[in-house]
Design a protein around this motif. Structure first.
Motif, PDB file in Angstrom:
ATOM      1  N   LEU A   1       0.836  -1.210   0.000  1.00 54.62           N
ATOM      2  CA  LEU A   1       0.000   0.000   0.000  1.00 54.62           C
ATOM      3  C   LEU A   1       0.870   1.259   0.000  1.00 54.62           C
ATOM      4  O   LEU A   1       0.565   2.234  -0.687  1.00 54.62           O
ATOM      5  CB  LEU A   1      -0.938   0.004   1.206  1.00 54.62           C
ATOM      6  N   GLY A   2       1.944   1.230   0.775  1.00 53.23           N
ATOM      7  CA  GLY A   2       2.865   2.365   0.803  1.00 53.23           C
ATOM      8  C   GLY A   2       3.500   2.624  -0.546  1.00 53.23           C
ATOM      9  O   GLY A   2       3.631   3.773  -0.981  1.00 53.23           O
ATOM     10  N   LEU A   3       3.893   1.554  -1.235  1.00 52.76           N
ATOM     11  CA  LEU A   3       4.472   1.717  -2.566  1.00 52.76           C
ATOM     12  C   LEU A   3       3.446   2.281  -3.555  1.00 52.76           C
ATOM     13  O   LEU A   3       3.784   3.110  -4.402  1.00 52.76           O
ATOM     14  CB  LEU A   3       5.005   0.381  -3.081  1.00 52.76           C
ATOM     15  N   GLY A   4       2.206   1.834  -3.439  1.00 49.79           N
ATOM     16  CA  GLY A   4       1.155   2.362  -4.313  1.00 49.79           C
ATOM     17  C   GLY A   4       0.920   3.844  -4.075  1.00 49.79           C
ATOM     18  O   GLY A   4       0.824   4.632  -5.023  1.00 49.79           O
ATOM     19  N   ILE A   5       0.828   4.235  -2.816  1.00 49.85           N
ATOM     20  CA  ILE A   5       0.624   5.649  -2.478  1.00 49.85           C
ATOM     21  C   ILE A   5       1.826   6.481  -2.901  1.00 49.85           C
ATOM     22  O   ILE A   5       1.678   7.590  -3.422  1.00 49.85           O
ATOM     23  CB  ILE A   5       0.327   5.799  -0.971  1.00 49.85           C
ATOM     24  N   LEU A   6       3.025   5.934  -2.712  1.00 48.01           N
ATOM     25  CA  LEU A   6       4.239   6.636  -3.143  1.00 48.01           C
ATOM     26  C   LEU A   6       4.251   6.825  -4.657  1.00 48.01           C
ATOM     27  O   LEU A   6       4.601   7.900  -5.156  1.00 48.01           O
ATOM     28  CB  LEU A   6       5.478   5.860  -2.700  1.00 48.01           C
ATOM     29  N   GLY A   7       3.834   5.804  -5.394  1.00 42.64           N
ATOM     30  CA  GLY A   7       3.772   5.919  -6.849  1.00 42.64           C
ATOM     31  C   GLY A   7       2.789   6.985  -7.308  1.00 42.64           C
ATOM     32  O   GLY A   7       3.072   7.762  -8.223  1.00 42.64           O
ATOM     33  N   ILE A   8       1.634   7.039  -6.669  1.00 47.81           N
ATOM     34  CA  ILE A   8       0.645   8.071  -7.011  1.00 47.81           C
ATOM     35  C   ILE A   8       1.188   9.457  -6.668  1.00 47.81           C
ATOM     36  O   ILE A   8       1.036  10.403  -7.446  1.00 47.81           O
ATOM     37  CB  ILE A   8      -0.681   7.797  -6.297  1.00 47.81           C
ATOM     38  N   ALA A   9       1.850   9.569  -5.515  1.00 46.07           N
ATOM     39  CA  ALA A   9       2.413  10.859  -5.111  1.00 46.07           C
ATOM     40  C   ALA A   9       3.477  11.327  -6.092  1.00 46.07           C
ATOM     41  O   ALA A   9       3.537  12.507  -6.449  1.00 46.07           O
ATOM     42  CB  ALA A   9       2.989  10.757  -3.699  1.00 46.07           C
ATOM     43  N   ILE A  10       4.307  10.408  -6.550  1.00 43.43           N
ATOM     44  CA  ILE A  10       5.345  10.769  -7.526  1.00 43.43           C
ATOM     45  C   ILE A  10       4.703  11.196  -8.837  1.00 43.43           C
ATOM     46  O   ILE A  10       5.138  12.164  -9.468  1.00 43.43           O
ATOM     47  CB  ILE A  10       6.333   9.603  -7.732  1.00 43.43           C
ATOM     48  N   LYS A  11       3.654  10.503  -9.249  1.00 41.07           N
ATOM     49  CA  LYS A  11       2.977  10.863 -10.496  1.00 41.07           C
ATOM     50  C   LYS A  11       2.365  12.269 -10.388  1.00 41.07           C
ATOM     51  O   LYS A  11       2.476  13.071 -11.304  1.00 41.07           O
ATOM     52  CB  LYS A  11       1.900   9.843 -10.844  1.00 41.07           C
ATOM     53  N   ILE A  12       1.733  12.567  -9.261  1.00 38.41           N
ATOM     54  CA  ILE A  12       1.150  13.903  -9.066  1.00 38.41           C
ATOM     55  C   ILE A  12       2.257  14.956  -9.039  1.00 38.41           C
ATOM     56  O   ILE A  12       2.123  16.025  -9.635  1.00 38.41           O
ATOM     57  CB  ILE A  12       0.315  13.945  -7.772  1.00 38.41           C
ATOM     58  N   TRP A  13       3.351  14.664  -8.355  1.00 35.87           N
ATOM     59  CA  TRP A  13       4.444  15.617  -8.256  1.00 35.87           C
ATOM     60  C   TRP A  13       5.081  15.875  -9.620  1.00 35.87           C
ATOM     61  O   TRP A  13       5.453  17.006  -9.941  1.00 35.87           O
ATOM     62  CB  TRP A  13       5.496  15.075  -7.282  1.00 35.87           C
ATOM     63  N   ALA A  14       5.184  14.850 -10.435  1.00 36.68           N
ATOM     64  CA  ALA A  14       5.849  14.984 -11.731  1.00 36.68           C
ATOM     65  C   ALA A  14       4.967  15.657 -12.780  1.00 36.68           C
ATOM     66  O   ALA A  14       5.467  16.215 -13.749  1.00 36.68           O
ATOM     67  CB  ALA A  14       6.292  13.615 -12.234  1.00 36.68           C
ATOM     68  N   LYS A  15       3.657  15.618 -12.621  1.00 34.79           N
ATOM     69  CA  LYS A  15       2.748  16.218 -13.601  1.00 34.79           C
ATOM     70  C   LYS A  15       2.641  17.717 -13.392  1.00 34.79           C
ATOM     71  O   LYS A  15       2.738  18.222 -12.272  1.00 34.79           O
ATOM     72  CB  LYS A  15       1.335  15.606 -13.481  1.00 34.79           C
ATOM     73  N   LYS A  16       2.406  18.425 -14.470  1.00 38.16           N
ATOM     74  CA  LYS A  16       2.221  19.867 -14.406  1.00 38.16           C
ATOM     75  C   LYS A  16       0.955  20.172 -13.606  1.00 38.16           C
ATOM     76  O   LYS A  16      -0.101  19.599 -13.860  1.00 38.16           O
ATOM     77  CB  LYS A  16       2.100  20.431 -15.818  1.00 38.16           C
ATOM     78  N   ASP A  17       1.028  21.042 -12.648  1.00 35.43           N
ATOM     79  CA  ASP A  17      -0.068  21.466 -11.783  1.00 35.43           C
ATOM     80  C   ASP A  17      -0.660  20.307 -10.979  1.00 35.43           C
ATOM     81  O   ASP A  17      -1.760  20.406 -10.466  1.00 35.43           O
ATOM     82  CB  ASP A  17      -1.191  22.138 -12.579  1.00 35.43           C
ATOM     83  N   GLY A  18       0.027  19.178 -10.890  1.00 34.38           N
ATOM     84  CA  GLY A  18      -0.441  18.051 -10.097  1.00 34.38           C
ATOM     85  C   GLY A  18      -1.710  17.404 -10.604  1.00 34.38           C
ATOM     86  O   GLY A  18      -2.455  16.806  -9.858  1.00 34.38           O
ATOM     87  N   LYS A  19      -1.975  17.498 -11.887  1.00 33.95           N
ATOM     88  CA  LYS A  19      -3.199  16.933 -12.454  1.00 33.95           C
ATOM     89  C   LYS A  19      -2.887  15.650 -13.205  1.00 33.95           C
ATOM     90  O   LYS A  19      -1.882  15.562 -13.898  1.00 33.95           O
ATOM     91  CB  LYS A  19      -3.852  17.930 -13.408  1.00 33.95           C
ATOM     92  N   PHE A  20      -3.763  14.671 -13.074  1.00 37.90           N
ATOM     93  CA  PHE A  20      -3.631  13.446 -13.846  1.00 37.90           C
ATOM     94  C   PHE A  20      -4.051  13.722 -15.281  1.00 37.90           C
ATOM     95  O   PHE A  20      -4.935  14.526 -15.545  1.00 37.90           O
ATOM     96  CB  PHE A  20      -4.525  12.347 -13.283  1.00 37.90           C
ATOM     97  N   ALA A  21      -3.446  13.009 -16.210  1.00 35.98           N
ATOM     98  CA  ALA A  21      -3.880  13.085 -17.591  1.00 35.98           C
ATOM     99  C   ALA A  21      -5.217  12.367 -17.670  1.00 35.98           C
ATOM    100  O   ALA A  21      -5.307  11.175 -17.426  1.00 35.98           O
ATOM    101  CB  ALA A  21      -2.856  12.429 -18.505  1.00 35.98           C
ATOM    102  N   GLY A  22      -6.257  13.089 -17.966  1.00 37.34           N
ATOM    103  CA  GLY A  22      -7.583  12.508 -17.899  1.00 37.34           C
ATOM    104  C   GLY A  22      -8.128  12.086 -19.241  1.00 37.34           C
ATOM    105  O   GLY A  22      -7.705  12.556 -20.282  1.00 37.34           O
ATOM    106  N   THR A  23      -9.043  11.178 -19.190  1.00 39.97           N
ATOM    107  CA  THR A  23      -9.809  10.811 -20.355  1.00 39.97           C
ATOM    108  C   THR A  23     -11.265  10.865 -19.961  1.00 39.97           C
ATOM    109  O   THR A  23     -11.608  10.814 -18.797  1.00 39.97           O
ATOM    110  CB  THR A  23      -9.455   9.408 -20.862  1.00 39.97           C
ATOM    111  N   CYS A  24     -12.083  10.957 -20.924  1.00 38.00           N
ATOM    112  CA  CYS A  24     -13.500  11.095 -20.653  1.00 38.00           C
ATOM    113  C   CYS A  24     -14.159   9.723 -20.600  1.00 38.00           C
ATOM    114  O   CYS A  24     -13.974   8.908 -21.498  1.00 38.00           O
ATOM    115  CB  CYS A  24     -14.135  11.945 -21.743  1.00 38.00           C
ATOM    116  N   ALA A  25     -14.941   9.474 -19.578  1.00 39.37           N
ATOM    117  CA  ALA A  25     -15.651   8.202 -19.461  1.00 39.37           C
ATOM    118  C   ALA A  25     -16.726   8.065 -20.526  1.00 39.37           C
ATOM    119  O   ALA A  25     -17.188   6.964 -20.800  1.00 39.37           O
ATOM    120  CB  ALA A  25     -16.276   8.086 -18.075  1.00 39.37           C
ATOM    121  N   SER A  26     -17.110   9.162 -21.140  1.00 42.37           N
ATOM    122  CA  SER A  26     -18.123   9.110 -22.190  1.00 42.37           C
ATOM    123  C   SER A  26     -17.638   8.339 -23.405  1.00 42.37           C
ATOM    124  O   SER A  26     -18.427   7.896 -24.218  1.00 42.37           O
ATOM    125  CB  SER A  26     -18.518  10.520 -22.623  1.00 42.37           C
TER     126      SER A  26
END
Length: 67
Positions: A11-36
């Motif tokens: 669980l710690g590794l998963g949370i760390l991975g998400i934190a790194i992804k947020i930190w590395a992205k511009k403005d801390g946003k995930f690259a999103g796709t539309c569920a539509s």
């Protein structure tokens, strides 16, 4: 006890991975796709919440949040 430690470490590794992804992205946003775009999630054929396009119009969609 081993199972609890393995679970906490994973669980710690998963949370760390998400934190790194947020930190590395511009403005801390995930690259999103539309569920539509997914017909299994959008069974009623509703329009996109971002751009307002219907699912049949996504083939020519060039919105940056859909890429």
């Amino acid at each position: 006890m081993k199972l609890v430690l393995i679970t906490i470490i994973l669980l710690g590794l998963g949370i760390l991975g998400i934190a790194i992804k947020i930190w590395a992205k511009k403005d801390g946003k995930f690259a999103g796709t539309c569920a539509s775009q997914n017909p299994m999630l959008n069974t009623e054929g509703e329009a996109c919440g971002f751009c307002g396009k219907t699912p049949d119009q996504f083939s020519d969609c060039n919105e940056p949040q859909h890429s």
